[in-house]
Design a protein around this motif. Structure first.
Motif, mmCIF file in Angstrom:
data_model
loop_
_atom_site.group_PDB
_atom_site.id
_atom_site.type_symbol
_atom_site.label_atom_id
_atom_site.label_comp_id
_atom_site.label_asym_id
_atom_site.label_seq_id
_atom_site.Cartn_x
_atom_site.Cartn_y
_atom_site.Cartn_z
ATOM 1 N N ARG A 147 0.831 -1.206 0.000
ATOM 2 C CA ARG A 147 0.000 0.000 0.000
ATOM 3 C C ARG A 147 0.867 1.259 0.000
ATOM 4 N NH1 ARG A 147 -4.572 -2.458 4.168
ATOM 5 N NH2 ARG A 147 -5.928 -3.288 2.519
ATOM 6 N N GLU A 148 1.972 1.204 0.712
ATOM 7 C CA GLU A 148 2.892 2.339 0.709
ATOM 8 C C GLU A 148 3.525 2.514 -0.673
ATOM 9 O OE1 GLU A 148 6.890 3.912 3.094
ATOM 10 O OE2 GLU A 148 5.883 2.052 3.694
ATOM 11 N N ALA A 151 1.027 4.143 -2.950
ATOM 12 C CA ALA A 151 0.891 5.568 -2.627
ATOM 13 C C ALA A 151 2.072 6.369 -3.178
ATOM 14 C CB ALA A 151 0.788 5.744 -1.118
ATOM 15 N N GLU A 152 3.278 5.795 -3.104
ATOM 16 C CA GLU A 152 4.464 6.495 -3.613
ATOM 17 C C GLU A 152 4.399 6.673 -5.128
ATOM 18 O OE1 GLU A 152 7.679 4.121 -2.264
ATOM 19 O OE2 GLU A 152 7.652 4.908 -0.206
ATOM 20 N N LYS A 154 1.646 6.782 -6.916
ATOM 21 C CA LYS A 154 0.593 7.772 -7.179
ATOM 22 C C LYS A 154 1.136 9.188 -7.028
ATOM 23 C CE LYS A 154 -3.615 7.278 -5.719
ATOM 24 N NZ LYS A 154 -4.810 7.054 -4.858
ATOM 25 N N GLU A 155 1.922 9.394 -5.986
ATOM 26 C CA GLU A 155 2.482 10.727 -5.758
ATOM 27 C C GLU A 155 3.489 11.086 -6.844
ATOM 28 O OE1 GLU A 155 4.851 13.225 -2.250
ATOM 29 O OE2 GLU A 155 4.267 11.131 -1.940
ATOM 30 N N THR A 160 -4.494 10.814 -9.469
ATOM 31 C CA THR A 160 -5.384 11.221 -8.371
ATOM 32 C C THR A 160 -6.606 10.321 -8.217
ATOM 33 O OG1 THR A 160 -6.539 12.743 -9.874
ATOM 34 C CG2 THR A 160 -4.696 13.636 -8.580
ATOM 35 N N ASP A 162 -8.998 6.939 -7.356
ATOM 36 C CA ASP A 162 -9.144 6.097 -6.161
ATOM 37 C C ASP A 162 -8.582 4.707 -6.432
ATOM 38 O OD1 ASP A 162 -10.447 8.141 -4.796
ATOM 39 O OD2 ASP A 162 -12.415 7.539 -5.560
#
Length: 392
Positions: A147-148, A151-152, A154-155, A160, A162
């Motif tokens: 999950r991390e 998220a990385e 995505k950033e 953006t 879901d």
């Protein structure tokens, strides 16, 4: 009678019994701490291998790359989009994940399906994470890292939309995490309520601490046995929570029966030796039958094909058995050694006519209880036939 011999044996060897339980606690503690390491956290292991759902997952595993640890353990990324342009962005994001995964240890890539679009124009794209963590690693334990990682990416890419990491490993992790959070709340609450209730009943915080401590020793011994059983069968993490609650509930009840009977025998005028002997004989017989009934009830769960239920039945029955043994041996041994000092700061004189226990709020609640049970007994005897008919 067998309980007469048990009472004599405990009273003659009280110190040895306490020492034996202390040794068990020290020896079992090391293995009890590691019991969680041998428990199963994979929901796929819970169902029978011939169930349709498990067979279906195995069929899917033949068409999509999966972990080398468990062919059913495939992390799935759900990417939601609201329109066609977001659909293209979702696919691009999964392609970016695939490229980034090649630089992450344990990940070999991300494969995705074609978008699934609803009649309203929104939809999802499913991505399957290909993992290779090795044979000794549960993919579910890597859920926070995955999950991390998502998220990385995505950033880094500015995506953006879901995203949701799901699938068997993620579900297993979330179940375990939430269950452990619940345990951290339930267990202290259970012990606190037992301490409060028993303390009020005996007018002693010392007495209130003895049953939970005794069952705590039994719980450690039980977890040590489960550590051994975990090497030969699938025992699921939720069993840990169920065992402690059931042992505290039933086990403390057994302890209270013996202590309360000992107090009643002292109040009736018997000396310490005779009072404890009678408590072991009569209360011991009652709690043994009660415990055997509970053990049979939990033991019946072992016939279930659902492995989580069957193994839980074995562990719960084992826990009640060890709690019963502790109540029948350790509690009387402690009473033999400390006598009526276990009721400190209340003294037995407080229960005599004019004593503290016959005055104030404690006496008021006692009289209230006496009236209730007296009237209940009269009502039950007077209307026995009617009660039996209603019950049937």
């Amino acid at each position: 009678m067998i309980f007469d011999r048990l009472a004599d044996g405990i009273q003659n060897h009280a110190k040895a019994i306490v020492v034996v339980w202390a040794i068990i606690l020290c020896f079992a503690g090391y293995f009890a701490i590691q019991a969680g390491d041998v428990m199963s956290y994979d929901v796929n292991d819970m169902a029978p291998t011939d169930s349709e759902s498990i067979i279906g997952i195995q069929v899917i595993s033949e068409h999509f790359p999966t972990s080398t640890v468990n062919e059913t353990a495939t992390p799935i990324i759900v990417v939601y989009f609201e329109n066609e342009s977001e659909s293209a962005a979702a696919i691009q994001f999964l392609d970016d994940l695939n490229e980034a995964a090649k630089d992450v240890e344990g990940l070999t890539g991300v494969a995705h399906m074609d978008p699934m679009v609803s009649s309203q124009g929104d939809g999802i794209v499913l991505g399957y994470m290909m993992t290779d963590y090795g044979e000794d690693v549960y993919v579910s334990t890597k859920t926070p890292e995955l999950r991390e990682f998502i998220a990385e990416v995505k950033e880094a890419t500015g995506f953006t939309g879901d995203t949701y990491l799901t699938g068997t490993p993620a579900i297993s992790y979330d179940m375990e995490h939430n269950a452990l959070e619940d345990v951290s709340k339930i267990d202290p609450f259970t012990v606190l309520m037992i301490l409060l209730l028993v303390g009020l009943f005996f007018r002693s915080f010392v007495t209130s601490a003895v049953p939970p401590m005794t069952i705590g020793v039994a719980f450690v011994a039980t977890m040590a046995v489960i550590f051994g059983l975990g090497h030969i069968m699938n025992i699921f993490f939720i069993t840990n929570m169920m065992i402690l609650v059931s042992m505290m509930g039933a086990g403390c009840d057994y302890c209270i029966f013996i202590i309360a009977r000992y107090r009643e025998e002292l109040r009736s005028g018997r000396d310490h030796h005779d009072a404890l002997h009678e408590a072991i004989v009569w209360a011991g017989e009652s709690i043994t039958i009660s415990g055997a009934s509970v053990i049979i009830g939990f033991g019946a769960l072992t016939i279930c094909k659902y492995s989580m239920i069957s193994t839980m039945g074995i562990c719960l029955a084992l826990g009640i058995l060890i709690a019963l043994i502790a109540a029948l041996t350790l509690i009387p041994a402690i009473l033999q050694l400390v006598g009526d000092r276990i009721f400190w700061p209340t003294r037995m004189d407080a229960y005599k006519e004019g004593g503290k226990a016959t005055k104030g709020w404690y006496a008021w609640f006692g009289r209230l209880g006496d009236r209730y049970f007296h009237r209940s007994a009269e009502f039950s005897i007077k209307h026995a036939k009617a009660i039996a008919i209603v019950a049937i």
